[in-house]
Design an enzyme around this catalytic site. Structure first.
Site, PDB file in Angstrom:
ATOM      1  N   HIS A 113     -13.119-101.751-110.389  1.00 20.29           N
ATOM      2  CA  HIS A 113     -13.196-102.695-109.267  1.00 20.29           C
ATOM      3  C   HIS A 113     -13.607-101.925-108.017  1.00 20.29           C
ATOM      4  CE1 HIS A 113     -11.100-106.297-107.035  1.00 20.29           C
ATOM      5  NE2 HIS A 113     -12.191-105.885-106.395  1.00 20.29           N
ATOM      6  N   GLU A 138      -6.055-112.988-105.233  1.00 19.47           N
ATOM      7  CA  GLU A 138      -5.978-111.930-104.203  1.00 19.47           C
ATOM      8  C   GLU A 138      -5.216-112.553-103.026  1.00 19.47           C
ATOM      9  OE1 GLU A 138      -9.781-110.754-102.606  1.00 19.47           O
ATOM     10  OE2 GLU A 138      -8.963-109.024-101.528  1.00 19.47           O
ATOM     11  N   ASP A 195     -11.704-100.925-104.645  1.00 19.30           N
ATOM     12  CA  ASP A 195     -12.259-102.138-104.027  1.00 19.30           C
ATOM     13  C   ASP A 195     -13.401-101.800-103.051  1.00 19.30           C
ATOM     14  OD1 ASP A 195     -12.484-104.877-103.776  1.00 19.30           O
ATOM     15  OD2 ASP A 195     -10.702-105.154-102.552  1.00 19.30           O
ATOM     16  N   ASP A 196     -13.062-101.448-101.816  1.00 17.05           N
ATOM     17  CA  ASP A 196     -14.076-101.116-100.797  1.00 17.05           C
ATOM     18  C   ASP A 196     -13.605 -99.841-100.078  1.00 17.05           C
ATOM     19  OD1 ASP A 196     -15.800-103.697-100.847  1.00 17.05           O
ATOM     20  OD2 ASP A 196     -13.732-104.416-100.710  1.00 17.05           O
TER      21      ASP A 196
HETATM   22  N1  ADE Z   1     -16.045-108.441-101.592  1.00 18.52           N
HETATM   23  C1  ADE Z   1     -15.822-107.147-101.316  1.00 18.52           C
HETATM   24  N2  ADE Z   1     -14.505-106.895-101.334  1.00 18.52           N
HETATM   25  C2  ADE Z   1     -13.880-108.063-101.660  1.00 18.52           C
HETATM   26  C3  ADE Z   1     -12.531-108.437-101.853  1.00 18.52           C
HETATM   27  N3  ADE Z   1     -11.515-107.593-101.714  1.00 18.52           N
HETATM   28  N4  ADE Z   1     -12.270-109.726-102.157  1.00 18.52           N
HETATM   29  C4  ADE Z   1     -13.270-110.607-102.277  1.00 18.52           C
HETATM   30  N5  ADE Z   1     -14.550-110.297-102.117  1.00 18.52           N
HETATM   31  C5  ADE Z   1     -14.860-109.028-101.811  1.00 18.52           C
HETATM   32 ZN    ZN Z   2     -12.982-106.854-104.791  1.00 18.46          ZN
END
Ligand code: ADE
Ligand code: ZN
Length: 350
Positions: free
Chosen positions: A25, A208, A286-287
């Site tokens: 992810h 989420e 994630d990011d």
């Molecule tokens: N796009 C990038 N990060 C995300 C996240 N945590 N939840 C939903 N869309 C995303």
């Molecule tokens: Zn995500």
């Protein structure tokens, strides 16, 4: 490994760092560090609404998912050419390899780029070339998952799938991301059915910020093979039982959940609860450029914040990441063997 050798708690941070793991992810656009955003903006002549790297970094104070997405889409606007996508993915894969990631399944958001006039082929060619080179040069395996933006229409997702048809050999599956609340999985029932017909793997962000009903929808309607995040499942006992019984993996992202205020603090995260309920939970970033850390930062900070997590949990999380991946059975067996060896080495102190 059925019985884990005894491991001193003091050895846990080193073990978490050294353990081979899969990352399942990661949004590649979320790996764009501010320095690279500014370098690409200069290279491509794109004006940014931030004066400097420092000012941009200071804007990374989020109140919820949407407040993050607004700035994340603005950051992605510097990506124009195949080489930009290549450089971004290559940088992520080099960083992931340092964390002993042996396999990464990488999300990309096609519509973020095609709506700005960048051809889907440009995006996929750059990302795919980075995956091929990283395997040859770093020994890391990497595949791509094309993620539909759920705040857009299903019609738009179908148009994106159409553009992707000649590129499907370079994509292992599809996902669903962006603003969750108000955009339930059912909105994408038909396009996901078509993707499954085409032989693509399917995953979806659910639970989420959204309710357990969105996780049920992702499973029953989209037939998602993995749930991205899924942490809201703990509010529904029947759902927890189903996820455990069917071994549906959750790709959990603790630092993301902290930054986007899904939990008030890492010490309140429910990762231990998910593992104790027998769910196939994994840890992911994630990011990472926006949330303060890559995968090993997620492992380290979460284990530090949740002292109930044990060496057995560490092994389980890494093992789950291989089980949950879309890799071949042979690759999974090989990585699992490396994981067991790593734990044995740390137990004996070698
Ligand atoms: N796009 C990038 N990060 C995300 C996240 N945590 N939840 C939903 N869309 C995303
Ligand atoms: Zn995500």
């Amino acid at each position: 490994m059925s019985r884990l050798p005894p491991i001193a708690p003091a050895r846990l941070p080193a073990l978490l760092a050294a353990a081979p793991k899969a990352e399942l992810h990661i949004h590649i656009e979320g790996s764009l560090e501010p320095e690279m955003i500014f370098a690409l903006a200069r290279r491509n002549g794109v004006a940014l609404p931030f004066d400097s790297v420092q000012v941009l970094r200071r804007a990374y104070a989020f109140s919820d998912l949407q407040s993050f997405l607004d700035i994340y889409y603005a950051g992605a606007s510097v990506l124009r050419h195949e080489q930009d996508f290549y450089d971004m993915a290559r940088a992520y894969l080099a960083r992931a390899a340092m964390d002993n990631v042996v396999h990464a399944e990488i999300f990309f958001d096609p519509q973020t780029h095609t709506t700005r006039g960048v051809a889907l082929e440009t995006v996929v060619r750059g990302l795919h070339r980075a995956c091929v080179d990283a395997r040859a040069e770093l020994g890391i395996s990497a595949t791509l998952i094309m993620s539909f933006l759920r705040h857009l229409s299903e019609e738009d997702a179908f148009a994106t799938l159409e553009q992707a048809m000649p590129l499907l050999g370079r994509i292992v599956g599809v996902g669903l991301d962006s603003s969750e609340l108000g955009h339930p999985p059912e909105k994408f029932a038909r396009v996901f059915a078509r993707c499954r017909q085409l032989g693509l793997h399917v995953v979806a962000h659910a639970g989420e910020e959204g309710p357990p009903a969105y996780i049920w929808g992702a499973l029953d309607v989209l037939k998602a093979e993995r749930i991205d995040h899924g942490v809201q499942a703990v509010h529904d006992a029947a759902l927890m039982q189903r996820l455990a019984a069917e071994r549906i993996p959750l790709t959990v992202c603790p630092l993301s959940n902290q930054k986007l205020r899904v939990f008030p603090d890492l010490s309140k995260h429910n990762l231990k609860q998910l593992l104790d309920a027998g769910l196939v939970a994994t840890v992911n970033s994630d990011d990472p450029a926006y949330f303060g850390g890559y995968i090993n930062d997620n492992f380290n900070q979460t284990f530090a914040a949740l002292p109930a997590l044990t060496a057995q949990d560490a092994w389980q999380l890494a093992s789950n990441s291989f089980e949950a991946s879309f890799a071949t059975a042979a690759d999974k067996r090989a990585w699992q063997g490396q994981l067991d060896e790593c734990f044995e080495r740390h137990a004996t102190g070698a």
